[in-house]
Structure formats: structure tokens, C-alpha cells
Design an enzyme around this catalytic site. Structure first.
Site, PDB file in Angstrom:
ATOM      1  NE  ARG A  15      -3.416  -2.029   2.591  1.00 11.05           N
ATOM      2  CZ  ARG A  15      -4.886  -1.340   2.483  1.00 11.05           C
ATOM      3  NH1 ARG A  15      -5.021  -0.060   2.745  1.00 11.05           N
ATOM      4  NH2 ARG A  15      -5.773  -2.153   2.462  1.00 11.05           N
ATOM      5  CE  LYS A  51      -0.016 -17.793  15.188  1.00 13.21           C
ATOM      6  NZ  LYS A  51       0.823 -16.855  15.408  1.00 13.21           N
ATOM      7  CG  HIS A  67       6.959 -20.143  11.724  1.00 15.82           C
ATOM      8  ND1 HIS A  67       5.822 -19.610  12.799  1.00 15.82           N
ATOM      9  CD2 HIS A  67       7.736 -19.970  12.738  1.00 15.82           C
ATOM     10  CE1 HIS A  67       6.143 -18.883  13.973  1.00 15.82           C
ATOM     11  NE2 HIS A  67       7.725 -19.371  13.892  1.00 15.82           N
ATOM     12  CE  LYS A  88       9.940 -22.727  14.999  1.00 13.56           C
ATOM     13  NZ  LYS A  88      10.997 -21.506  14.830  1.00 13.56           N
ATOM     14  CD  GLU A 136       7.876 -16.468  21.685  1.00 14.83           C
ATOM     15  OE1 GLU A 136       8.304 -15.620  20.716  1.00 14.83           O
ATOM     16  OE2 GLU A 136       6.705 -16.113  21.833  1.00 14.83           O
ATOM     17  CG  ASP A 181       0.905 -15.250  19.122  1.00  9.27           C
ATOM     18  OD1 ASP A 181       0.742 -15.136  17.884  1.00  9.27           O
ATOM     19  OD2 ASP A 181       1.874 -15.245  19.790  1.00  9.27           O
ATOM     20  CG  HIS A 220       3.208 -22.003  16.634  1.00 12.06           C
ATOM     21  ND1 HIS A 220       3.047 -22.174  15.160  1.00 12.06           N
ATOM     22  CD2 HIS A 220       3.388 -20.828  16.911  1.00 12.06           C
ATOM     23  CE1 HIS A 220       2.924 -20.872  14.771  1.00 12.06           C
ATOM     24  NE2 HIS A 220       3.218 -20.003  15.883  1.00 12.06           N
ATOM     25  CE  LYS A 267       4.669 -13.005  22.206  1.00 10.81           C
ATOM     26  NZ  LYS A 267       5.438 -13.818  21.269  1.00 10.81           N
TER      27      LYS A 267
HETATM   28  C1  BG6 Z   1       4.473 -16.596  16.112  1.00 10.57           C
HETATM   29  C2  BG6 Z   1       3.654 -15.743  17.201  1.00 10.57           C
HETATM   30  O1  BG6 Z   1       3.438 -17.505  15.328  1.00 10.57           O
HETATM   31  O2  BG6 Z   1       5.366 -17.259  16.510  1.00 10.57           O
HETATM   32  C3  BG6 Z   1       4.515 -14.976  17.782  1.00 10.57           C
HETATM   33  O3  BG6 Z   1       2.661 -14.841  16.495  1.00 10.57           O
HETATM   34  C4  BG6 Z   1       5.904 -15.845  18.327  1.00 10.57           C
HETATM   35  O4  BG6 Z   1       4.088 -14.253  18.927  1.00 10.57           O
HETATM   36  C5  BG6 Z   1       6.446 -16.560  17.130  1.00 10.57           C
HETATM   37  O5  BG6 Z   1       6.750 -14.902  18.749  1.00 10.57           O
HETATM   38  C6  BG6 Z   1       7.346 -17.615  17.766  1.00 10.57           C
HETATM   39  O6  BG6 Z   1       8.244 -18.210  16.587  1.00 10.57           O
HETATM   40  P1  BG6 Z   1       9.411 -18.790  16.726  1.00 10.57           P
HETATM   41  O7  BG6 Z   1       9.975 -19.539  15.354  1.00 10.57           O
HETATM   42  O8  BG6 Z   1      10.397 -17.633  17.008  1.00 10.57           O
HETATM   43  O9  BG6 Z   1       9.661 -19.725  17.807  1.00 10.57           O
END
Ligand code: BG6
Length: 503
Positions: free
Chosen positions: A52, A159, A189, A193, A227, A246, A251, A351
Site C-alpha cells: 500500500r 495465521k 511456521h 522447522k 520466548e 497466538d 504451534h 513471553k
Molecule cells: C508466531 C507468534 O507465530 O510465533 C509470535 O505470533 C511468536 O508471537 C512466534 O513470537 C515464535 O516463533 P519462533 O519461530 O521464534 O519460535
């Protein structure tokens, strides 16, 4: 191994919607550079990045090039960017009118050149979730989703896919108007991995583990995704989502599914996905009482990170100062199937934890006869199989060995496999495998509609309890700690304790 993407995909045009956003810059384009470095892209490969912000092709290329150095690993082949750069184009479009889509259509035809329409087209929606249905509807109306022989059309959805069961079902329904399920790629994602994919290889590529992979031998399983980062600049999105939406529903549930699934009848996408989804269906529905006793929500308060003070969640940018959104979630669940009935699974994610660690820890039963009771301080330590997803990817087994000497004493020792010791590390953003799979038409590592629904269905009772009482089960924990004491109590009630993973 590194040449995990051997065959270049057929002619392909990669269209990114949301091209000026973080995801495109930090993940998608570096991943394409890495794929180019591995010669895993076809010669006739074009990227149309749509955003955009008004910008020329050259400005966009410079913009991407500026960040590549920090985003691609140092061993990235410099020729890879030189190969990709002239194939990268930018389109300024708002995506809100049908004129936008007509103009994209003309641009794509022009970029593909003769023979027009013969390349496959991948539309990557790196856009806010509430825009997805509208974009797909407009792509359909412009005729951009119609497949022809040799010209496939696929759409990748980032997502979150919906924000609860009802919205996910509705989104699936809307997509199904324009797209067949074979054209829909719901990305997670974590499934890209390497170590996550290796869970299946460990279990089904070896004869050693599967016989003990059941309730007879396993005491319990802990899945941790911790994290160190806080919410960063994503407060606007995160404050409406929280850790359950999230991280857990997607995941962590996928890590759970790979740990628990039965052997598939083949490695075909459908066979593997059939087994994964059965795991989510086997989670017994939470009741209000079990939500209250088996779920702990936490939110980080002020604390320390690398020796410096960091603010609490409520003081982060774009977060409501009275927010009750969880940044940590721990839960206990069981799997009602023949293999795992009665084995507790403890999941946690947070987190601002002290270490960035993702791992699956499988703790086995202690030996039935404590012959060595005298030889240990207390009970014999149980065996532990640890799948380390990140960082320091690897697999290890802890067991007991006699400490040398005249006295019979046992100590815990570890047999460890580290990826880095065996395989050269490929430069990875985590998206390479997934993007390549989309181009190849392999949906194995993507969520199917029923899988997304099963994930939401499992967490729906938790969302209901929290919806009715937003501060339910919410405990503050200091940033830089392993989460609230209530999460420790969750395991202590079962006579267990969380592992303290090494960074
Ligand atoms: C994302 C989340 O899908 O995955 C984030 O939205 C998170 O909040 C992230 O930080 C973590 O991914 P990774 O690959 O760093 O473990």
C-alpha cells in the site's frame, strides 16, 4: 541434509500481498533468497510484491537488499540475491477495489509474458486476518484463482486463521466458495522447522522408540515453547489474541499432534494429516471446572532481561493499561486414545521467560523395582527423551549409569545427538521448506480445514470461561521468570515439576 529442496518447482509467479510488512521483509524474501541459493527455484520465477506504499521496483529492491545482510546468515551465497533481484517487482495497490485486482492481473500477464497464463501462481496473504476473505473473494471475481492445465493457483494464509471456532468455520466456508481445499495453504511456521519434521523421522524411521511410545512406559510429557522477547511492537494484534490463540491452538497443538499421532499408512499429505487431526479430536472436551483446575494464564509484569529492567506487559506500546490478555499459558490435558489414555500432557508457552527454548520432554516410568534405592540420594531418576526444537536442535536421552568406584552409586548421564555435529546447517528462516512445498503442491505441512476447526474446538471452553471473566486464572509473573507460581502448583498437585530447560 542441506539439499532438502532438490527439484526446482515448475514455472512460478509468487505474489505477496502485504509486501511492505515485517513478514515479507524479515521472512519471505530472505527465504526466497535462500531457496535461490540452493537452486530450488525455477528459472522462470517472478515475484510481484504488492503493498500500500507507493514505490518503484527499484526502491522496493533496495529496501529489501538493505535488510538482507542482517536477515540471511553470513554463508548465504551472494549470487542468490543477484539471481532474485531482477525477478522481483513491486505493485502499489490498495486491494480494496476491483480495479486493483484487474491491474494486478494485467501486470501478472505482462510479467509472465508468452505463453501467458502458463506459470503457476502463488498468492501469499501476509495481510491482517480480517482482510483475507475479502481478498480471496476479489481474486476470484477477477478470475485470478481459476486453474488451467499447467497453471495452478494456490493461496497461502498466515495465521491466525479465525479467532475462535465460529470465525474459523465461517472463514473456511467463505474460502471454499472460490477455492478448492487443494488450493488452500494454511501455514504454521513451526511445521517448517527441521526438528519438528524430525519428530516423525525419529518415531517412524527407527525401530527403537515406537515400542515404548505409549502409556505403559511413558509417565508424562512436557511441551515447552518459551520466548525471551516480550510483545515487541505487536501489541495491537497481540492484545486481542493472547498466548492461547497466538501459540497454543496452532504451534503447540502441532507439536502435540506429532508426538502423539499413530503411524500414517504412507507419507502422503492426506495420510499424515489424517493422523495428526485424530490427535486433536482425542483431546477430551474441557468443562468449566476442568478449565479452572487445569489451565493457568499469566501476564508478565515488570522485571529484568539481560540485567536491564524491562516494562510489564500493560506498559507495552499499543497494549491496554488494564489488559487481561495472557502472555503465558500452561495447561494439562489428556489424550483419550488407546495409546495414551491416562498419560498427562503438560503444555506451556510464555513471553519474557528467562530463555528462548522450545522442547518436547518425554519422561518414562521409573523402573518397577527400586533395586538401586540405596545407590541414589532418593528415588532413581526416570529416563527422559528430549527433543530440542530450538535453539541447539537435537535429541538426547538421559539415563542412569554407575559412577566409577568401589561404592555402588548411580548418576544421570546423557546421550546426545546435535544436528550441528552431523549435518551442515542450512541457512533457514523456517519458511524455505514451506514456500517450496507450496510451489510443489505438497500440503503435508499445512493445516487442513478440519485440523484448524479441531484445534479451536479443543480450546473453545477455555475461551468461553475467559470471555465471561477476562481475569480468570490470570496471574502476574515477573518478566524474566519461568511464569507464575500457579503453573508450578499445577504440576505439584500431580507430584511432578516443570523442567528448567537449559538455554
Ligand atoms: C508466531 C507468534 O507465530 O510465533 C509470535 O505470533 C511468536 O508471537 C512466534 O513470537 C515464535 O516463533 P519462533 O519461530 O521464534 O519460535
Amino acid at each position: 541434509m542441506n539439499d532438502a529442496h532438490p527439484s526446482p518447482a515448475g514455472d512460478c509467479t509468487f505474489v505477496i500481498f502485504g509486501a511492505t510488512g515485517d513478514l515479507a521483509r524479515r521472512k519471505l524474501l530472505p527465504a526466497l533468497v535462500n531457496l535461490a541459493g540452493r537452486r530450488a527455484l525455477p528459472d522462470r520465477f517472478t515475484v510481484l510484491a504488492v503493498g500500500r506504499t507507493p514505490m518503484s521496483d527499484d526502491e522496493y529492491r533496495q529496501n529489501i537488499a538493505r535488510h538482507l545482510g542482517e536477515l540471511c546468515p553470513p554463508d548465504t551465497d551472494p549470487a542468490a540475491w543477484a539471481w532474485l533481484e531482477p525477478r522481483l517487482f513491486y505493485g502499489f495497490e490498495t486491494l480494496e477495489t476491483s480495479a486493483s485486482y484487474d491491474s494486478i492481473s494485467r501486470r501478472l500477464d505482462a510479467l509472465e509474458g508468452a505463453p501467458a497464463h502458463r506459470a503457476g501462481r502463488l498468492f501469499y496473504l501476509a495481510t491482517p486476518p480480517d482482510a483475507m476473505a475479502d481478498i480471496v473473494q476479489r481474486l476470484g471475481a477477477a478470475g485470478l484463482l481459476k486453474e488451467k492445465p499447467g497453471a495452478w493457483r494456490r493461496v497461502v494464509f498466515e495465521k491466525p486463521f479465525g479467532r475462535d471456532l465460529a470465525s474459523a468455520l465461517e472463514l473456511n466456508r467463505q474460502l471454499a466458495v472460490e477455492l478448492a481445499e487443494t488450493q488452500i495453504y494454511r501455514i504454521d511456521h513451526y511445521l517448517g522447522k527441521e526438528t519438528v519434521q524430525n519428530i516423525m523421522a525419529l518415531r517412524f524411521g527407527n525401530g527403537l522408540f515406537e515400542p515404548v511410545w505409549n502409556r505403559r512406559y511413558i509417565d508424562h510429557v512436557q511441551i515447552t515453547v518459551a520466548e525471551t522477547v516480550g510483545v515487541e511492537d505487536r501489541g495491537g494484534y497481540y492484545d486481542r489474541s493472547g498466548a492461547l490463540r497466538d501459540m497454543v491452538q496452532n504451534h503447540l497443538f502441532q507439536l502435540l499432534a506429532l508426538t502423539v499421532m499413530e503411524p500414517p499408512i504412507s507419507l502422503s499429505a492426506e495420510a499424515v494429516r489424517d493422523e495428526r487431526v485424530k490427535v486433536l479430536h482425542a483431546i477430551p472436551p474441557f468443562t468449566e471446572a476442568s478449565v479452572r483446575s487445569a489451565v493457568v494464564r499469566g501476564q508478565y509484569g515488570p522485571g529484568m532481561r539481560d540485567g536491564s529492567p524491562v516494562p510489564g506487559y500493560r506498559s507495552e506500546p499499543k497494549v491496554a493499561p488494564t489488559s487481561d490478555t495472557e502472555t503465558y499459558l500452561a495447561l494439562r490435558l489428556s489424550i483419550d486414545n488407546w495409546r495414551f489414555a491416562g498419560v498427562p500432557f503438560y503444555l506451556r508457552t510464555g513471553k519474557r521467560m528467562p530463555a528462548r527454548v522450545s522442547e518436547i520432554a518425554i519422561q518414562f516410568n521409573r523402573p518397577p523395582l527400586q533395586l538401586y534405592r540405596q545407590a541414589c540420594a532418593g528415588e532413581v531418576e526416570p529416563n527422559l527423551l528430549l527433543v530440542r526444537i530450538q535453539p541447539n536442535e537435537g535429541i538426547s536421552v538421559q539415563f542412569q549409569a554407575k559412577i566409577p568406584g568401589g561404592e555402588v552409586k548411580l548418576g544421570t548421564v546423557t546421550m546426545a545427538f546435535n544436528y550441528g555435529d552431523y549435518f551442515a546447517r542450512a541457512p533457514e528462516t523456517g519458511y524455505e521448506t514451506l514456500l517450496h512445498d507450496c510451489m510443489m503442491g505438497d500440503q503435508t505441512l499445512f493445516h487442513r480445514a478440519d485440523m484448524v476447526a479441531a484445534g479451536w474446538r479443543a480450546v473453545e471452553p477455555i475461551l468461553d470461561v475467559v470471555g465471561a471473566q477476562p481475569d480468570a486464572m490470570l496471574h502476574e509473573y515477573p518478566a524474566g521468570s519461568w511464569g507464575p507460581a500457579a503453573a508450578d502448583a499445577l504440576l505439584a498437585r500431580d507430584g511432578r515439576a516443570w523442567r528448567r530447560p537449559e538455554p
